[in-house]
Design an enzyme around this catalytic site. Sequence first.
Site, PDB file in Angstrom:
ATOM      1  N   HIS A 347       0.796  -1.235   0.000  1.00 10.11           N
ATOM      2  CA  HIS A 347       0.000   0.000   0.000  1.00 10.11           C
ATOM      3  C   HIS A 347       0.820   1.274   0.000  1.00 10.11           C
ATOM      4  CE1 HIS A 347      -4.086  -1.643   0.626  1.00 10.11           C
ATOM      5  NE2 HIS A 347      -3.419  -2.654   1.162  1.00 10.11           N
ATOM      6  N   LYS A 533      -7.459  14.073   4.732  1.00 10.00           N
ATOM      7  CA  LYS A 533      -6.602  12.881   4.696  1.00 10.00           C
ATOM      8  C   LYS A 533      -5.618  13.009   5.848  1.00 10.00           C
ATOM      9  CE  LYS A 533      -5.544  14.143   0.412  1.00 10.00           C
ATOM     10  NZ  LYS A 533      -5.943  12.886  -0.208  1.00 10.00           N
ATOM     11  N   ARG A 534      -4.818  11.968   6.084  1.00  4.45           N
ATOM     12  CA  ARG A 534      -3.803  12.086   7.124  1.00  4.45           C
ATOM     13  C   ARG A 534      -2.874  13.255   6.818  1.00  4.45           C
ATOM     14  NH1 ARG A 534      -3.520   8.332  11.448  1.00  4.45           N
ATOM     15  NH2 ARG A 534      -1.617   9.471  11.915  1.00  4.45           N
ATOM     16  N   LYS A 539       1.744  14.464   1.350  1.00  6.11           N
ATOM     17  CA  LYS A 539       0.392  14.797   0.879  1.00  6.11           C
ATOM     18  C   LYS A 539       0.247  16.300   0.647  1.00  6.11           C
ATOM     19  CE  LYS A 539      -1.668  10.826   3.296  1.00  6.11           C
ATOM     20  NZ  LYS A 539      -2.350   9.971   2.319  1.00  6.11           N
ATOM     21  N   THR A 641      -8.017   7.332  -1.858  1.00  6.24           N
ATOM     22  CA  THR A 641      -9.405   6.892  -2.038  1.00  6.24           C
ATOM     23  C   THR A 641     -10.373   8.040  -1.776  1.00  6.24           C
ATOM     24  OG1 THR A 641      -9.199   5.922   0.158  1.00  6.24           O
ATOM     25  CG2 THR A 641      -9.198   4.399  -1.685  1.00  6.24           C
ATOM     26  N   LYS A 645     -14.096   9.193  -3.538  1.00 11.32           N
ATOM     27  CA  LYS A 645     -15.314   9.568  -2.799  1.00 11.32           C
ATOM     28  C   LYS A 645     -15.753  10.971  -3.172  1.00 11.32           C
ATOM     29  CE  LYS A 645     -13.462   6.718   0.804  1.00 11.32           C
ATOM     30  NZ  LYS A 645     -12.543   6.696   1.933  1.00 11.32           N
TER      31      LYS A 645
HETATM   32  C1  NBG Z   1      -2.371   3.915   1.980  1.00  9.38           C
HETATM   33  C2  NBG Z   1      -1.894   4.784   0.837  1.00  9.38           C
HETATM   34  C3  NBG Z   1      -3.062   5.344   0.059  1.00  9.38           C
HETATM   35  C4  NBG Z   1      -3.972   4.208  -0.364  1.00  9.38           C
HETATM   36  C5  NBG Z   1      -4.369   3.397   0.845  1.00  9.38           C
HETATM   37  C6  NBG Z   1      -5.222   2.216   0.484  1.00  9.38           C
HETATM   38  C7  NBG Z   1      -1.104   3.072   3.882  1.00  9.38           C
HETATM   39  C8  NBG Z   1       0.095   2.326   4.338  1.00  9.38           C
HETATM   40  N1  NBG Z   1      -1.230   3.261   2.578  1.00  9.38           N
HETATM   41  O1  NBG Z   1      -2.596   6.031  -1.073  1.00  9.38           O
HETATM   42  O2  NBG Z   1      -1.101   5.825   1.345  1.00  9.38           O
HETATM   43  O3  NBG Z   1      -5.114   4.722  -0.984  1.00  9.38           O
HETATM   44  O4  NBG Z   1      -3.233   2.902   1.497  1.00  9.38           O
HETATM   45  O5  NBG Z   1      -4.597   1.426  -0.460  1.00  9.38           O
HETATM   46  O6  NBG Z   1      -1.923   3.483   4.693  1.00  9.38           O
END
Ligand code: NBG
Length: 808
Positions: A347, A533-534, A539, A641, A645
Amino acid sequence: MKITQERFVHEFKKRLAEKFALDVKDAAPIELYQTLVSVVKSGYSEIWRNTWKSYVKNDQKQVYYFSIEFLPGRLLKSNLLNMGWYDVVDKGLKQMGLSLDKISESEVDMALGNGGLGRLASCFMDALASDGLPGNGNGIRYKYGLFKQKFVDGYQIELPNEWLTDGNNWAVARKSKAVDVLMGGQVHLIDNGKYLEAIYEGADVIKAVPYDTGIVGYRNDHVNTMRLWDAQIPASEEVKYPTIEDRRRVEDLTSVLYPDDSNYEGRILRLKQEYFFTSAGIQSITRHYKKYDRPLNEISEHIAIHINDTHPAMCVAEFMRILLDKEHMDWDEAWQQTVKTMSYTNHTIMAEALEKWPVEMLAKVQPRILQIIQEIDRRYALELEGKKDHDFIERTRIIKDGMVKMAHLAIIGSHSTNGVAKLHTELLENDVLRDFYELYPERFNNKTNGITVRRWLQVANPELAKTIDQAIGTAWRFDAKKLHELKNHVGDKKLLEKIGKAKLDNKKKLAAFIKEDTGIEVSPHAIFDVQIKRLHAYKRQLLNLLHIVKLYLDLKDDPNRDVEPRVFIFGAKAAPSYHYAKAIIKCINEVANMINNDKTINDKLKVVFLENYGVSLAEKIIPAADVGEQISTATKEASGTSNMKLMLNGALTVATLDGANIEIKDYVGEDNIFIFGLTKDEVLEYEKNHHYRAAEYYDNDPVIKRVLDAFVDGTIPNIEVEGHEIYDSLLRVNDEYFVLRDFASYVQVQEAVSEAYKDKQNWNKMCLVNIANAGYFSADDTVEKYAKEIWNIKPNATEMKGKAKDVY
Ligand code: NBG
């Protein structure tokens, strides 16, 4: 269970009286909520049982999705929707003078994850059930979910998230299904003449107790299980833990999500958590498999185990341990079954998240697992000898320089490795995991992420959902791809107006929430520009902030400037030990304060940072967004994601060519998205040749200079320390994520956004094109691809989808 309004009302009142001895008018919201949950649960419990029975009866192959995070959010509305009860219950509650919206607010989010990874796992759970697929979740039941975020003087403060205070009403504790997990101590292998016996000495025995939550499929009479494990002390071991402190040491194993791993204690606890839920899951799977006397050398034909990111990579070794030590299989056969059973998703390419554990630490946590990993590693190297050069073997082996590389274990020990968007998979194949791609090209594949359109549109945005129904009917509710039929309506002015109206209504609601939550007044007619987002440097919330400061300074120069009013909305948590991210939060909050309290700019700009971002807050923000910010440095965001959305809810995307943004652009076309910034190749080129000089952008671009100076010259108040930190990170540490390099291009594309917003009809048309294409990112389809191409599992034979369609 068939439900009518009358029956529901009767049942609800009866249960409220039984449970709390109360009438509707005397009950508190939490009591109403708990009563409603019990009615809903009893509505699917039989189907839940039958689903499980049918798997057994049909001897169906099942997948077990191992994930250290799950972020289901609230389950009430989504269960009601999936059961087909939503409207009946809504009306029944109204009949009793109650409101579903209000009752639903009593549900505490199940926040057992950090961000995209956990939310994806939950979207996949929903999709597996809705596709009628035999899929189970396997994770940890943390006593404290992700921390609750508060801002005090603009700083992030982390408070405990006690989500279990009122109990969790959805889960069922299954004490009879508990398993023992062994940790610590020492292990000796003794040849008893028949096989090598693993003798444990001084190990702690921890009882893993499963809590099962039903995952209700969408109108298909199908309910799967998400199983989360809790750590307890087994009765036989109680004397070993005489004091409360001793007990706590064991029970703390499942206390918190991602314990702070900035210190040794935190790291070892994390590793223990990983082994705990991996071992508990694998033991319960194999125990269940054996119950039906099926041969173990065929186990891979009956079960699939998915390793969601590297955290559950020990599945490979634990599965081997069971096959070798408990079932006395020989190594080669056990290994063959393991590789065929396991699959792995990566991921992220951020090195910090590709886990490595010191050998010494693993020896402490589970010495037998370390032995098995060492043996896998030894055999791996041996097999490649003579086929690959020394360097290749050393680069790819699992144990190197005293560290165990979990991603290598997952790749070597599984038959499939996938990335989560086209670009991400390409980077894995050609760059990050290039050696493995060379070795096992057939194992690599892409599965672009998806989202559940039910939660993110049907539940979160009923206004828009109804508008869509009126245009194209309701088939899209079962098959999100059908949203593309909206494309035939781009010229329908009435529809475009309705889409605009739904958005405006949602913005009014969000504006009311913002007022209540923060006291800030925002106009629903301004552009709602959202970044949720985080908080992470890659980011680039900072890029967004620099742009805001630029707009503000422009307005200070000329308050009458003709600008499209904008409200910038942020939602983000920073990891507690991530100092730099917290500095950015402080700066956003101070910029917000400065701007929101400056009367001279005539409300043309507002900045709102909502506290405690999570699934439920996202459900409020997303339907109201006009613009979604997806502005990570190209190559860094695996997929994203929230981009999906937001487009689904008719927001237009401002994006770099990163992650799934690229696929979004390919679907909607360049005219319906705002693309800017460095491309993948340009970023890779800079990273390779080290010729980026951030300071040159400061020296040569007066706008950048002016904006950055505002962080250190007192223009933005109260950020003496943080302002300098940010200034230094860009100019002295040379701006790792190319914020200054992309700034001019970002400003330009934002000007195009403002310009486009002036033509409402065309704007709404662009929104429609985005909504129409968002169905291509449905988790139902993504999961179907995993099912066919990776897990080899099939939907339940008597799928109810068609039937459900008729009753809708
Ligand atoms: C995150 C990515 C995102 C991705 C999501 C789901 C982790 C380790 N990775 O870009 O940063 O959309 O996973 O795949 O949280």
